[in-house]
Write a protein that holds these residues in place. Sequence first.
Motif, PDB file in Angstrom:
ATOM      1  N   ARG A 171       0.894  -1.239   0.275  1.00 44.73           N
ATOM      2  CA  ARG A 171       0.020   0.260   0.128  1.00 44.73           C
ATOM      3  C   ARG A 171       0.725   1.243   0.082  1.00 44.73           C
ATOM      4  N   ILE A 172       2.226   1.106   0.379  1.00 41.63           N
ATOM      5  CA  ILE A 172       2.911   2.393   0.397  1.00 41.63           C
ATOM      6  C   ILE A 172       3.089   2.760  -1.027  1.00 41.63           C
ATOM      7  N   LEU A 173       3.504   1.660  -2.244  1.00 39.89           N
ATOM      8  CA  LEU A 173       3.537   1.945  -3.562  1.00 39.89           C
ATOM      9  C   LEU A 173       2.267   2.223  -4.128  1.00 39.89           C
ATOM     10  N   ARG A 174       1.086   1.656  -3.817  1.00 39.40           N
ATOM     11  CA  ARG A 174      -0.259   2.034  -4.334  1.00 39.40           C
ATOM     12  C   ARG A 174      -0.460   3.575  -3.804  1.00 39.40           C
ATOM     13  N   PHE A 175       0.006   4.019  -2.736  1.00 32.31           N
ATOM     14  CA  PHE A 175      -0.376   5.351  -2.245  1.00 32.31           C
ATOM     15  C   PHE A 175       0.255   6.431  -3.303  1.00 32.31           C
ATOM     16  N   PRO A 224       5.981  11.517 -12.628  1.00 28.76           N
ATOM     17  CA  PRO A 224       7.321  12.305 -12.306  1.00 28.76           C
ATOM     18  C   PRO A 224       7.271  12.611 -11.022  1.00 28.76           C
ATOM     19  N   ASP A 225       6.067  13.356 -10.694  1.00 29.86           N
ATOM     20  CA  ASP A 225       5.936  13.950  -9.349  1.00 29.86           C
ATOM     21  C   ASP A 225       6.020  12.758  -8.130  1.00 29.86           C
ATOM     22  N   ALA A 226       5.268  11.852  -8.473  1.00 28.52           N
ATOM     23  CA  ALA A 226       5.499  10.796  -7.442  1.00 28.52           C
ATOM     24  C   ALA A 226       6.648  10.105  -7.219  1.00 28.52           C
ATOM     25  N   ILE A 227       7.363   9.877  -8.139  1.00 27.28           N
ATOM     26  CA  ILE A 227       8.594   9.182  -8.171  1.00 27.28           C
ATOM     27  C   ILE A 227       9.747  10.341  -7.567  1.00 27.28           C
ATOM     28  N   TRP A 236      12.263   5.280  -3.250  1.00 22.63           N
ATOM     29  CA  TRP A 236      12.717   4.780  -4.626  1.00 22.63           C
ATOM     30  C   TRP A 236      13.819   3.746  -4.407  1.00 22.63           C
ATOM     31  N   GLU A 237      14.897   4.058  -3.610  1.00 22.03           N
ATOM     32  CA  GLU A 237      16.220   3.373  -3.593  1.00 22.03           C
ATOM     33  C   GLU A 237      15.811   1.875  -2.777  1.00 22.03           C
ATOM     34  N   ILE A 238      14.839   1.980  -1.982  1.00 22.78           N
ATOM     35  CA  ILE A 238      14.386   0.926  -1.177  1.00 22.78           C
ATOM     36  C   ILE A 238      13.644   0.069  -2.069  1.00 22.78           C
ATOM     37  N   ALA A 239      12.858   0.258  -2.874  1.00 23.67           N
ATOM     38  CA  ALA A 239      11.871  -0.401  -3.930  1.00 23.67           C
ATOM     39  C   ALA A 239      12.757  -0.857  -5.063  1.00 23.67           C
ATOM     40  N   THR A 240      13.901  -0.188  -5.505  1.00 22.54           N
ATOM     41  CA  THR A 240      14.618  -0.538  -6.781  1.00 22.54           C
ATOM     42  C   THR A 240      15.888  -0.898  -6.432  1.00 22.54           C
ATOM     43  N   GLY A 241      16.502  -0.473  -5.337  1.00 21.57           N
ATOM     44  CA  GLY A 241      18.144  -0.906  -5.140  1.00 21.57           C
ATOM     45  C   GLY A 241      18.744  -0.004  -5.745  1.00 21.57           C
ATOM     46  N   VAL A 271      15.604   5.578 -18.626  1.00 27.64           N
ATOM     47  CA  VAL A 271      16.047   6.797 -18.298  1.00 27.64           C
ATOM     48  C   VAL A 271      16.221   7.138 -16.856  1.00 27.64           C
ATOM     49  N   LEU A 272      15.210   6.526 -16.064  1.00 31.19           N
ATOM     50  CA  LEU A 272      15.327   6.649 -14.627  1.00 31.19           C
ATOM     51  C   LEU A 272      16.799   5.991 -14.059  1.00 31.19           C
ATOM     52  N   ALA A 273      16.940   4.792 -14.367  1.00 35.56           N
ATOM     53  CA  ALA A 273      17.716   4.104 -13.551  1.00 35.56           C
ATOM     54  C   ALA A 273      18.903   3.401 -14.422  1.00 35.56           C
ATOM     55  N   GLY A 274      19.101   3.926 -15.571  1.00 34.37           N
ATOM     56  CA  GLY A 274      19.921   2.937 -16.401  1.00 34.37           C
ATOM     57  C   GLY A 274      21.394   4.090 -16.583  1.00 34.37           C
TER      58      GLY A 274
END
Length: 414
Positions: A171-175, A224-227, A236-241, A271-274
């Motif tokens: 629900r954190i990500l769903r928020f 973009p705003d949410a990220i 973001w770092e926790i979710a994606t590493g 674009v975000l993580a590469g």
Amino acid sequence: MSEGPEDTLRAAGWLHEPGLQAVFSAVEQDGDTARAVGGAVRNTLLGHPVSDVDIATTARPEDVMRRASTAGLKPIGTGLDHGTITIVSDGFPYEVTTLRQDVETFGRQARVVFGRDWELDAKRRDFTMNALYVDRHGALHDPLGGLEDCLARHVRFIGDPDSRIREDYLRILRFFRIYAAYGRGELDREGLGACLRQRDGLRRLSAERIGHEMRRLLRAPLAPDAIKLMNDCGLWEIATGGLARVDDYAALRQLERTADETRDPELGLVVLAGFVREDLERISERFRLSNAERKRMQTAWSAKKRVKQTDAVSSAPSLIYDFGRQGAIDGALAVWATRIARKSEETFSLEKLLISLRELAVPEFPLKGADLIAAGHTPGPALGVVLKRLEAEWKDSDFAMSKQQLIDLSGSSS
């Protein structure tokens, strides 16, 4: 007189579909009631498309199964333990779930009992805008006052946000995803605070669940705003590493009117993580991406490197040939976004390049091994070497050399 919420719901095309009305007729027997709930109601009120309809009912699962079968519909016990039956009616699936209330909560393993209290059912849902119900006639039922939040596009947890999140840390990500899809203005402060306090719970989630939710987030209008908020809060770092180029991604989404591809999760993640190629493999594993998704990301990343070196329109045929049309377009858009983020004025060539990439036919190498064998070459590994050499010559000619010219260039017959 302006149209009210119930007028909007009564006019909704999906509510009058014969298949849905047949489900209502089958389930609503012996004093039981049924109502559409959640996304279909929310989306209708906000003017978004409705792709599926979920139904809540006072009828017990076994009664739903029996009544649907008796009515000539096709019931499937997709989630019997949780009271969910999928009914296929007029070729369309409808999820029908018996009203529930939590008795004990162990994360996603909450023990539930079936009931007939609509307010208790609403209280176990996630956000107020998702706890809206409508009956078969279009009458709205709002047990928790979620209508005001919905119309204001205010994403607010039901009850205590920390408790809602501890029930399911997704629900954190769903928020953030619901906000990105339907929100307006600032995020709910209480909800955001709870997400920060409970963020370590994200580490307990499976890669599949995180990946599914993040892909949906990346398609949303306010992604973009949410990220950016997720990145600022360390989520973001926790979710994606890894880290995120939030400015580059915001620039990419600025190009949405020019290119629909900017909403695609694969390009967004590049674009975000590469930062380096290894990042793509990490993201692919972390989100359990499909082979097709992985390949598109890798191709886009490679094409981006090439476009950086030469973004002239004249490079379009070579880009399409080496990376395919999709890969070449992805690469051009990724570079374009980077230059916008860096406030570079060198973007006009990329706009022209993108037009060429969409319009040009993919060059087709006119020569095959059989053509060389017919010309006297011997089959075997050496033939492949000759083909590669001739393909390079053909590319250097700007794809202009004909089959016969290539055969003539292939060397003496053996």
